[in-house]
Design a protein around this motif. Structure first.
Motif: not given
Length: 335
Positions: A272-300
């Protein structure tokens, strides 16, 4: 979709979002996620929602921590596209001949792809990387190369911020520019972002590297932009970067990033990790995210043509941003 983001706020219903549900976000954030400084939601290329908290605004930059890694991933893709780096299969030690003379067999096999996917062995337990030791070194590259490939099997996932720093050094050795300078020219400027300034560092204490003194893009004692953290961005900057990925690498009339690199970087796998992106498959849809400490996030969220960018004030163990997206933002999308 839009070729760039339309920053003029539109009626949520016109982009198939429920205004009533979105209107409840502010109170939820204030009561349950009170270290969030800014949130931007882009849907179908239009600004659907934008709010700031704790005295912050659209022009304020934030240390986005490990979101930096995903930006570095894009820079490696751009460098390969432009011919500075041949491919992800290039051997890491080939970029550092002055550092390594007698590498063992496993170290010889480590590639750029291994660094991108966090599948390099290191002599520490997973999630217990001693970053304080790295930051005390005069030469971060030598330290990381020395421990790289030890105590484990090549190909097994082990999260490493030091490994991401090696990618920054590889970028500099390939292009002759720091990651900061290369990003300004080939990524940030094409996206209409302000130039990231050269942050002069005279000290390497916690606040200089991680804390409130962080500005621009932090670098190591030898001038290499930190690969695993240290970049400051506005919330809108983060949304632009996420939208570039959602829009297959195109911004306006320019192909900033190869579509093939985006697919390769975000292809679902067992880690569940691509090229420095976190990957998630849940509830029928796929997301990828850049995640940083403290609660920083870009979720696509490709299926919904949506990007959620969140900047946060650092705190230990913040509430998971995915819960906010899953419970309060995704339900606002009208099918």
């Amino acid at each position: 979709m839009q070729s760039t983001i339309n920053w003029h706020k539109v009626k949520p219903e016109s982009i198939y979002m429920n205004n009533e549900k979105l209107s409840k976000l502010e109170q939820t954030i204030k009561s349950e996620y009170n270290n969030i400084n800014g949130i931007v939601i882009i849907r179908n290329g239009h600004l659907a929602y934008e709010k700031y908290f704790n005295g912050k605004g659209p022009g304020d930059c934030h240390h986005v921590a490990s979101v930096t890694k995903s930006v570095l991933s894009a820079l490696i893709g751009i460098a390969i596209d432009k011919g500075y780096i041949k491919s992800v299969e290039e051997k890491v030690i080939d970029f550092f001949p002055n550092y390594i003379s007698n590498a063992d067999k496993q170290k010889q096999q480590i590639t750029i792809r291994h660094l991108l996917t966090m599948t390099v062995p290191y002599p520490y337990e997973d999630w217990q990387e001693p970053l304080d030791v790295l930051c005390q070194q005069q030469d971060w590259i030598k330290y990381t190369l020395d421990i790289m490939g030890k105590s484990g099997d090549l190909g097994a996932f082990k999260y490493s911020t030091a490994g991401a720093h090696l990618l920054s050094a590889i970028l500099t050795r390939s292009t002759g520019k720091s990651a900061r300078a290369f990003a300004n020219e080939h990524l940030f400027s094409p996206l209409g972002m302000k130039e990231i300034p050269d942050y002069r560092m005279d000290a390497y204490g916690f606040d200089d590297l991680f804390g409130k003194k962080v500005k621009g893009w932090v670098h190591d004692p030898n001038g290499n932009s930190t690969g695993g953290w240290g970049l400051t961005l506005t919330t809108r900057d983060m949304a632009r970067f996420g939208y570039l990925y959602l829009n297959n690498g195109v911004w306006g009339n320019n192909e900033v990033l190869l579509e093939s690199w985006i697919w390769e970087s975000t292809e679902l796998n067992d880690n569940n990790y691509g090229y420095l992106w976190w990957l998630r498959q849940e509830d029928g849809f796929f997301t990828y995210a850049a995640i940083g400490d403290g609660g920083n996030m870009i979720c696509c969220i490709p299926k919904m043509s949506m990007v959620v960018a969140i900047t946060s004030e650092f705190m230990m163990n913040p509430r998971d941003r995915w819960l906010l997206i899953k419970e309060h933002i995704i339900p606002a999308v009208i099918d």
